[in-house]
Design a protein around this motif. Structure first.
Motif: not given
Length: 123
Positions: A113-123
């Motif tokens: 597994w990778g360490q993760g990457t944050q994806v944030t979608v604003s409205s």
């Protein structure tokens, strides 16, 4: 030891696009399946998309028609093109891969597994 490193996350407005990348490194003989999973705040980790070494793909119903998974076997890499992003796509996205790696004088199965990457979608 096999390591997965993700990149490409960030903040985007609803309707926008992002492309995630994940590269596997280490003494890898072969990679079978690669995929992307995500964990939204307060929720369990869920499958987003997977791709086999032959190119067969599988998608979560929630992303079908919006996300596209692809891979470059020569680079041991997998990508996730995310279009028409929605606020509910906000999550930490994790790369996953399994296959065969060098182990001592022989080889053995790995799942990483990778360490993760944050994806944030604003409205």
């Amino acid at each position: 030891q096999v390591e997965l490193v993700e990149s490409g996350g960030g903040l985007v407005q609803a309707g926008g696009s992002l492309r995630l990348s994940c590269a596997a490194s280490g003494s890898i003989f072969s990679i079978n399946n690669m995929g992307w999973y995500r964990r939204a705040p307060g929720k369990e980790r869920e499958l987003v998309a997977t791709i086999t070494s032959g190119g067969s793909t599988n998608y979560a119903d929630s992303v079908k028609g919006r996300f596209t998974i692809s891979r470059d076997n020569a680079k041991n890499s997998v990508y996730l093109q995310m279009n028409s992003l929605k606020p509910e796509d906000t999550a930490i996205y994790y790369c996953n891969a399994d296959g065969i790696a060098k182990y001592g004088l022989g080889s053995r199965y790995f799942a990483a597994w990778g360490q993760g990457t944050q994806v944030t979608v604003s409205s």
